[in-house]
Design an enzyme around this catalytic site. Structure first.
Site, PDB file in Angstrom:
ATOM      1  N   HIS A 109       0.797  -1.238   0.000  1.00  0.00           N
ATOM      2  CA  HIS A 109       0.000   0.000   0.000  1.00  0.00           C
ATOM      3  C   HIS A 109       0.820   1.273   0.000  1.00  0.00           C
ATOM      4  CE1 HIS A 109      -4.045  -1.707   0.817  1.00  0.00           C
ATOM      5  NE2 HIS A 109      -3.364  -2.654   1.433  1.00  0.00           N
TER       6      HIS A 109
ATOM      7  N   LYS B  59      -7.434  14.588   4.116  1.00  0.00           N
ATOM      8  CA  LYS B  59      -6.619  13.368   4.130  1.00  0.00           C
ATOM      9  C   LYS B  59      -5.571  13.545   5.219  1.00  0.00           C
ATOM     10  CE  LYS B  59      -5.811  14.307  -0.346  1.00  0.00           C
ATOM     11  NZ  LYS B  59      -6.089  13.120  -1.140  1.00  0.00           N
ATOM     12  N   ARG B  60      -4.857  12.458   5.555  1.00  0.00           N
ATOM     13  CA  ARG B  60      -3.777  12.607   6.520  1.00  0.00           C
ATOM     14  C   ARG B  60      -2.824  13.710   6.055  1.00  0.00           C
ATOM     15  NH1 ARG B  60      -3.277   8.738  10.693  1.00  0.00           N
ATOM     16  NH2 ARG B  60      -1.438   9.940  11.211  1.00  0.00           N
TER      17      ARG B  60
ATOM     18  N   LYS C  81       1.629  14.521   0.366  1.00  0.00           N
ATOM     19  CA  LYS C  81       0.267  14.863  -0.077  1.00  0.00           C
ATOM     20  C   LYS C  81       0.135  16.358  -0.392  1.00  0.00           C
ATOM     21  CE  LYS C  81      -1.772  11.084   2.658  1.00  0.00           C
ATOM     22  NZ  LYS C  81      -2.562  10.188   1.788  1.00  0.00           N
TER      23      LYS C  81
ATOM     24  N   THR D 170      -8.215   6.942  -1.986  1.00  0.00           N
ATOM     25  CA  THR D 170      -9.567   6.391  -2.129  1.00  0.00           C
ATOM     26  C   THR D 170     -10.608   7.484  -1.926  1.00  0.00           C
ATOM     27  OG1 THR D 170      -9.272   5.630   0.144  1.00  0.00           O
ATOM     28  CG2 THR D 170      -9.167   3.959  -1.580  1.00  0.00           C
TER      29      THR D 170
ATOM     30  N   LYS E 290     -14.469   8.674  -3.690  1.00  0.00           N
ATOM     31  CA  LYS E 290     -15.684   9.092  -2.970  1.00  0.00           C
ATOM     32  C   LYS E 290     -16.155  10.438  -3.496  1.00  0.00           C
ATOM     33  CE  LYS E 290     -13.714   6.571   0.857  1.00  0.00           C
ATOM     34  NZ  LYS E 290     -12.838   6.642   2.036  1.00  0.00           N
TER      35      LYS E 290
HETATM   36  C1  26V Z   1       2.880   5.991   5.151  1.00  0.00           C
HETATM   37  C2  26V Z   1       4.015   6.501   5.654  1.00  0.00           C
HETATM   38  C3  26V Z   1       4.622   7.593   4.915  1.00  0.00           C
HETATM   39  C4  26V Z   1       6.036   7.784   5.298  1.00  0.00           C
HETATM   40  C5  26V Z   1       6.219   7.754   6.769  1.00  0.00           C
HETATM   41  C6  26V Z   1       5.764   6.486   7.401  1.00  0.00           C
HETATM   42  C7  26V Z   1       4.527   5.993   6.850  1.00  0.00           C
HETATM   43  C8  26V Z   1       3.861   4.992   7.493  1.00  0.00           C
HETATM   44  C9  26V Z   1       2.716   4.493   6.973  1.00  0.00           C
HETATM   45  C10 26V Z   1       2.233   4.980   5.814  1.00  0.00           C
HETATM   46  C11 26V Z   1       0.981   4.432   5.282  1.00  0.00           C
HETATM   47  C12 26V Z   1       1.207   3.206   4.539  1.00  0.00           C
HETATM   48  C13 26V Z   1      -0.008   2.422   4.252  1.00  0.00           C
HETATM   49  C14 26V Z   1      -1.167   3.231   3.784  1.00  0.00           C
HETATM   50  O1  26V Z   1      -1.978   3.695   4.546  1.00  0.00           O
HETATM   51  N1  26V Z   1      -1.312   3.346   2.483  1.00  0.00           N
HETATM   52  C15 26V Z   1      -2.468   3.935   1.848  1.00  0.00           C
HETATM   53  O2  26V Z   1      -3.298   2.875   1.421  1.00  0.00           O
HETATM   54  C16 26V Z   1      -4.460   3.308   0.761  1.00  0.00           C
HETATM   55  C17 26V Z   1      -5.288   2.092   0.451  1.00  0.00           C
HETATM   56  O3  26V Z   1      -4.634   1.289  -0.457  1.00  0.00           O
HETATM   57  C18 26V Z   1      -4.094   4.097  -0.479  1.00  0.00           C
HETATM   58  O4  26V Z   1      -5.261   4.573  -1.080  1.00  0.00           O
HETATM   59  C19 26V Z   1      -3.187   5.272  -0.134  1.00  0.00           C
HETATM   60  O5  26V Z   1      -2.751   5.908  -1.298  1.00  0.00           O
HETATM   61  C20 26V Z   1      -2.000   4.774   0.670  1.00  0.00           C
HETATM   62  O6  26V Z   1      -1.218   5.853   1.149  1.00  0.00           O
END
Ligand code: 26V
Length: 871
Positions: free
Chosen positions: A403, A604-605, A610, A715, A719
């Site tokens: 992801h 969004k986060r 982003k 996502t 929406k």
């Molecule tokens: C992101 C990051 C960014 C860098 C710092 C550490 C860190 C830790 C966790 C994450 C999130 C990774 C997993 C996640 O939430 N991915 C999201 O998954 C969604 C569903 O597939 C997708 O729509 C998003 O684009 C994606 O960011």
């Protein structure tokens, strides 16, 4: 007619019911109304009594309040919510039981979705709609003097997830149930979910999310379903009947206690399940210690155990090394696998070779990847299979979804930590890695030995920490790829990045393992239930509500895109939803906003990739232009209400500064008499699923402006699209596919492409910034929005022309972004064109139903078939 539509008649799309129209709304009359309604309903009940199901809803709600909560009479909306929820729960459980009785008889293959996060949001509205009970309960509440919408508003979000990944898991459960696919979610019942975000003087502060205090009507505690989960200790080899066996004796054990959360499908009798595990101490109390007067020690075990399922980790800028997180991951994986195996054994005994025909597991990111080692341990150490047989079964059962492309988010656990907490698993991973690298050596036999050694080292599951040569790491993504049958990304571009970059070495070895499964969202929650007015219009226009589970039918709206009278109705719905958002802004910020303005949203986060910061810069630029304009020019400007919402991980300093910049800029702009009718900026605190349900239907423009190649999918873009909201965005994630489905010319696309990024990063120091950019940097640095020192790192992060700075290339995209924003304004001035596009968005959203995504997973990866109980 389809199953539940019959029961719902035409209420699906939220047409007002007769009783809702006549219901008095005066709070003071509620008690009398309530008593009368219940008495009236009791009379009817007297003739129909004969089981819980026949008790009329008002009586049932009153009974729940009377007997479960000891309440009588004038209830608040929150009380009414609890009464209603506990009443609806019984119907939900009936449906759950029927479904599972059916599945027990049929014994179909199951998909188990293993995820550390499920961001479910609220359940009441979704449950009554999905079960076809909306009309009945709305009427009941009306008779009692309540409004369903307000009552539903009293529910707290189940926020057991951070963002996209967790919400995706929730949408998937809805689709799996709706498609009658035998499948469960498995996760953790966090006591504290995603933190609550508050603002203090414009800065984010985090508060605990104590979501379980008033009880949770949507779960069923299974006192008969608990498993032991061990940690630490030692591993020994013993001879049993001449065979060498491995025995792991953990030094710490806890109990995983199951809680089931029934998941109702829409328009089907199927109700599936999300099973969440709560951690408990093995023994209630160390009585010895307690009797000896050592109360603290007696409580210690309990605290240690409960800590495991206590809090959801907010994803951080640096996610590494948190031992408790690894503990959480193993905790839920271990309990889930034991649970599945024990059900399998109850039916098939020890015929484990047929396990892959009965069960498969989807690893939602690397978080549950320890499942590779745990399934091996259970099959080899506990069930006595030989290694190779167990490995064949394990790799057939598991699949992995990636992801994120962010390298820092790809989990790697120090071997030391893993060996201490999970000594047997560390051994198993070592054996897997030995076998894997040996196999690789054979497979790459044609290469020169040096090149071969390099390739093997690059693909080793256990490798050196590049930042600290002393430390060895277990690369969880590599373990997941080696241990799985299929690996997928979540949008076309992202799956290509997974193949070509992140896991390219592995792709070269196993090209057929790699797939794409473009994400989707449930059209129930994200269109039909959150925007019943638009849903009613769509149903009226298409002459059917079948689009709710066949979103390709939305394409029928294309024929009306330029139809003036349809556009007028479309626009009236958007206006009504904008009025609701305006009321929310008023409630939070005390300001009235111009409801004729363009509602421009980014939710969004908060993350540098982003690029909320880029959005703010363009808002400041707009403000400065407005300030310079003559009154005549201002009259021609398109007024905008900009909204930004999202949480920053508590340790993510830069993200917190971005939030402060948003609030500081808002403070200046919103009070400036020259511009306040033409431009506003609001930060909406505590963005969550329910807030999204209010914001998205009201949005006219939404921003998805990540640096190309960084947002795996996104996502919320789907929406917004479903709700007829135009998109300004980069050529990234699912934006690309959305643009293709909507018509690229209908989307405001800007910015550099993913293929250019690496080169541009290298050339960073030669980049000539736009003079407008330079001006904005000086403004922020110079204190135009106060807090000069606090904003300094923000300016520095993008404004020093050296390699590595402005990593997300805001400066590169800045000019193109401003240009795209001008196109937005021009288009908004032509309302007929704007509305045409808006309709084309909804019409083009068919592909982005999670039903489509889940069907693809079921056919291409899981090989699971629908199994529907009779109605
Ligand atoms: C992101 C990051 C960014 C860098 C710092 C550490 C860190 C830790 C966790 C994450 C999130 C990774 C997993 C996640 O939430 N991915 C999201 O998954 C969604 C569903 O597939 C997708 O729509 C998003 O684009 C994606 O960011």
């Amino acid at each position: 007619m389809a199953y539940r539509q019959l029961q719902q008649s035409n209420r699906v799309a939220g047409a007002p019911t007769a009783s809702r129209q006549i219901a008095p709304r005066v709070a003071t009359g509620r008690r009398a109304l309530h008593v009368a309604a219940v008495a009236e309903a009791e009379k009817t009940a007297a003739t129909t009594r004969g089981g819980a199901a026949s008790v009329p809803a008002p009586v049932d709600i009153a009974n729940k309040l009377r007997y479960l909560f000891g309440r009588n009479g004038d209830y608040t909306n929150a009380d009414a919510y609890h009464g209603t929820a506990w009443s609806v729960r019984e119907k939900l459980i009936d449906s759950f039981n029927k479904t599972h009785e059916h599945w027990r008889k049929e014994d179909p293959k199951f998909i188990y979705y293993l995820s550390a996060e499920f961001l479910m949001g609220r359940s009441l509205t979704n449950t009554v709609y999905n079960l076809g009970l909306q009309g009945e309960y709305a009427d009941a509440l009306n008779q009692m003097g309540y409004e369903m919408e307000k009552v539903a508003d009293a529910e707290r979000d189940a926020a057991l997830g951070n963002g996209g990944l967790g919400r995706l898991a929730a949408c998937f459960l809805d689709s799996m149930a709706t498609l009658d696919l035998p499948g469960w979610g498995y996760g953790i019942r966090y006591k504290y979910g995603m933190f609550k975000q508050a603002l203090k003087n414009g800065y984010q502060i985090e508060q605990p999310d104590i979501w379980l205090t008033s009880g949770n009507p949507w779960e069923v505690r299974r006192d008969d379903v608990k498993f032991e989960v061990g940690f630490g200790g030692r591993v020994e080899r013993r001879k049993v009947n001449g065979k060498e066996v491995t025995v792991w004796t953990p030094s710490e054990k806890v109990i995983a206690q199951a809680y089931d959360n029934p998941i109702p499908g829409f328009d089907t009798p199927t109700t599936s399940n999300l099973r969440l595990w709560d951690a408990m101490p093995l023994t209630e109390f160390d009585l010895g210690a307690f009797n000896a007067g050592d109360y603290d020690r007696a409580m210690l075990d309990r605290e240690r155990a409960e800590a495991i399922s206590a809090v959801l980790y907010p994803n951080d800028s640096t996610p590494e090394g948190k031992e408790l997180r690894l503990k959480q991951q193993y905790f839920f994986v271990c309990a889930s696998l034991q649970d599945v195996l024990s059900r399998f054994k109850a039916v098939h005994g020890t015929a484990f070779e047929s396990l892959p025909d009965k069960a498969c597991f989807q690893l939602n990111d690397t978080h549950p990847t320890i499942a590779v080692a745990e399934l091996m341990r259970l099959l080899v150490d506990v069930e006595g299979l030989d290694w190779d047989q167990a490995w064949t079964i394990t790799t057939k059962c598991l699949n992995y979804t990636n992801h994120t492309v962010m390298p820092e988010a790809l989990e790697k656990w120090p071997v030391k930590v893993m060996a201490k907490m999970l000594p047997r698993h560390m051994e198993i991973i070592e054996v897997i890695n030995e076998g894997w690298t040996r196999w690789l050596a054979g497979h790459l036999g044609d290469l020169k030995s040096e090149e071969r050694a390099k390739r093997i080292a690059a693909m080793s599951i256990i490798h050196e920490n590049p930042w600290n040569k002393e430390e060895m790491l277990v690369n969880m993504a590599y373990l997941a790829v080696v241990g799985s049958s299929a690996v997928n990304g979540v949008a076309a571009i992202h799956s290509n990045i997974v193949k070509d970059e992140i896991l390219n070495d592995f792709y070269q070895i196993f090209p057929s393992k790699f797939q794409n499964k473009t994400n989707g969202v449930t059209p129930r929650r994200w269109l039909a239930w959150c925007n019943p007015e638009l849903a009613a219009l769509i149903t009226d226009t298409l002459g059917t509500s079948e689009w709710i589970n066949d979103t390709e039918k939305l394409a029928g709206l294309r024929a009306y895109a330029s139809d003036k009278s349809f556009q007028a109705k479309w626009s009236a719905v958007k206006k009504a939803k904008k009025a609701k958002l305006a009321a929310l802004i008023k409630k939070i910020h005390g300001d009235d906003v111009n409801q004729e303005a363009l509602f421009d949203i980014q939710i969004k986060r908060i993350h540098e990739y982003k690029r909320q910061y880029l959005n703010v810069l363009s808002i400041i630029w707009r403000y400065k232009q407005l300030k310079k304009m003559s009154p005549e020019e201002r009259r021609k400007a398109v007024p905008r209400v900009c909204v930004i919402g999202g949480k920053a991980a508590s340790a993510y300093d830069m993200a917190k500064r971005i939030i402060r910049l948003v609030t500081a800029v808002g403070d200046v702009i919103n009070r400036d008499p020259d511009t306040k009718d033409l431009l506003r900026l609001y930060f909406l605190p505590d963005y969550n699923v329910s807030l999204a349900e209010t914001i998205i239907p009201a949005a006219e423009l939404s921003q998805h402006i990540s640096t190309a190649g960084t947002e795996a999918s996104g996502t919320s873009n789907m929406k917004f699209q479903m709700n007829g909201c135009l998109i300004i965005g980069t050529w990234d994630g699912a934006n690309i596919e959305i643009a293709e489905e909507t018509g690229v010319d209908n989307v405001f696309v800007f910015g550099v492409r993913a293929e250019e990024i690496n080169q541009l990063r290298k050339e960073r120091k030669n980049f000539k910034t736009d003079p407008r950019w330079d001006e904005l940097m000086r403004d922020i640095e110079g204190g135009m929005f106060g807090d000069k020192d606090y904003f300094k790192p923000l300016v520095d992060s993008v404004n020093n022309m050296k390699v590595g700075n402005d990593w997300f290339l805001l400066a590169n995209d800045f000019a193109a972004y401003l240009e795209a924003q001008e196109e937005v304004d021009a288009c908004y001035k032509d309302q007929a064109e704007w509305l045409r596009r808006s309709i084309m968005y909804t019409a083009g959203s068919g592909k982005f139903s999670s039903d489509r995504t889940i069907r693809e997973y079921a056919e291409d990866i899981w090989h699971v078939k629908p199994s529907r109980p009779s109605a």
